[in-house]
Design an enzyme around this catalytic site. Structure first.
Site, PDB file in Angstrom:
ATOM      1  CB  ALA A  45      -0.919  -0.001   1.216  1.00  0.00           C
ATOM      2  CG  ASP A  46       2.473   5.269  -1.376  1.00  0.00           C
ATOM      3  OD1 ASP A  46       3.501   5.170  -0.670  1.00  0.00           O
ATOM      4  OD2 ASP A  46       2.100   6.342  -1.871  1.00  0.00           O
ATOM      5  CB  THR A  47      -0.827   6.625   2.927  1.00  0.00           C
ATOM      6  OG1 THR A  47      -1.452   5.377   3.216  1.00  0.00           O
ATOM      7  CG2 THR A  47      -1.719   7.758   3.406  1.00  0.00           C
TER       8      THR A  47
END
Length: 192
Positions: free
Chosen positions: A72-74
């Protein structure tokens, strides 16, 4: 909690592991994907988040092609401006001053690599409004050190939570892993 030996979490984030654990999932392994996370020229925040999350998963899948890889990436943004993870106190101050009293968007993209080159993904946008911060509040928060390594220099699970006026979207996504979306992907392959 169930340990899934054939699932790798492609992340260095302790928050992502904790959120994954909330789903009752313990990955068999954690692999830190060392990739260049620099935004491309004129790259929009949502596209950036999706690209980086996908690159993390693909990089780890090249090492472990027969295992499931979750990554994931935020990213936090004001308008189209992608805000970095602050590396210095001065940078944290600038970011906090920019989002102070304003709405900003948080995009989190989650990808699951399935052996055989299939990719599933979801992208979640959450709008967060932070109260107008005084210089004293910003400096006090910076002294806490909670801004380190956080997208947008904010840790809403900690002291920065008291600054949040409103949030429209997914709380867990802002922390780093949208639980509903992650569950909907993983439950297709794992008994959770």
């Amino acid at each position: 909690m169930f340990k899934f030996d054939n699932l790798i979490l492609a992340s260095s984030s302790k928050q992502r592991l904790c959120l994954l654990n909330q789903l009752g999932v313990l990955p068999g392994e954690i692999v830190i994907p060392n990739i260049d996370e620099s935004p491309l020229k004129k790259e929009l925040p949502k596209i950036y988040s999706m690209r980086v999350a996908k690159e993390k998963v693909i990089k780890v899948s090249l090492l472990y092609p027969k295992r499931f890889i979750l990554g994931a990436d935020t990213v936090v943004c004001c308008g189209r401006k992608i805000l970095p993870k602050a590396e210095t106190e001065d940078q944290a101050f600038e970011i906090l001053e920019l989002i102070s009293g304003r709405r900003h968007r948080v995009y989190t993209s989650v990808y699951l690599y399935v052996p055989g080159k299939k990719l599933h993904y979801r992208n979640v946008m959450t709008v967060v409004k932070i109260k107008r911060l005084s210089v004293k509040e910003i400096n006090s928060y910076i002294l806490s050190g909670e801004w380190k390594g956080k997208a947008g220099a904010c840790n809403i699970q900690g002291n920065a939570g008291k600054f949040v006026i409103s949030m429209n979207g997914s709380y867990s996504s802002v922390i780093g892993l949208p639980l509903y979306e992650t569950y909907s992907i993983l439950s297709q392959y794992f008994p959770i």
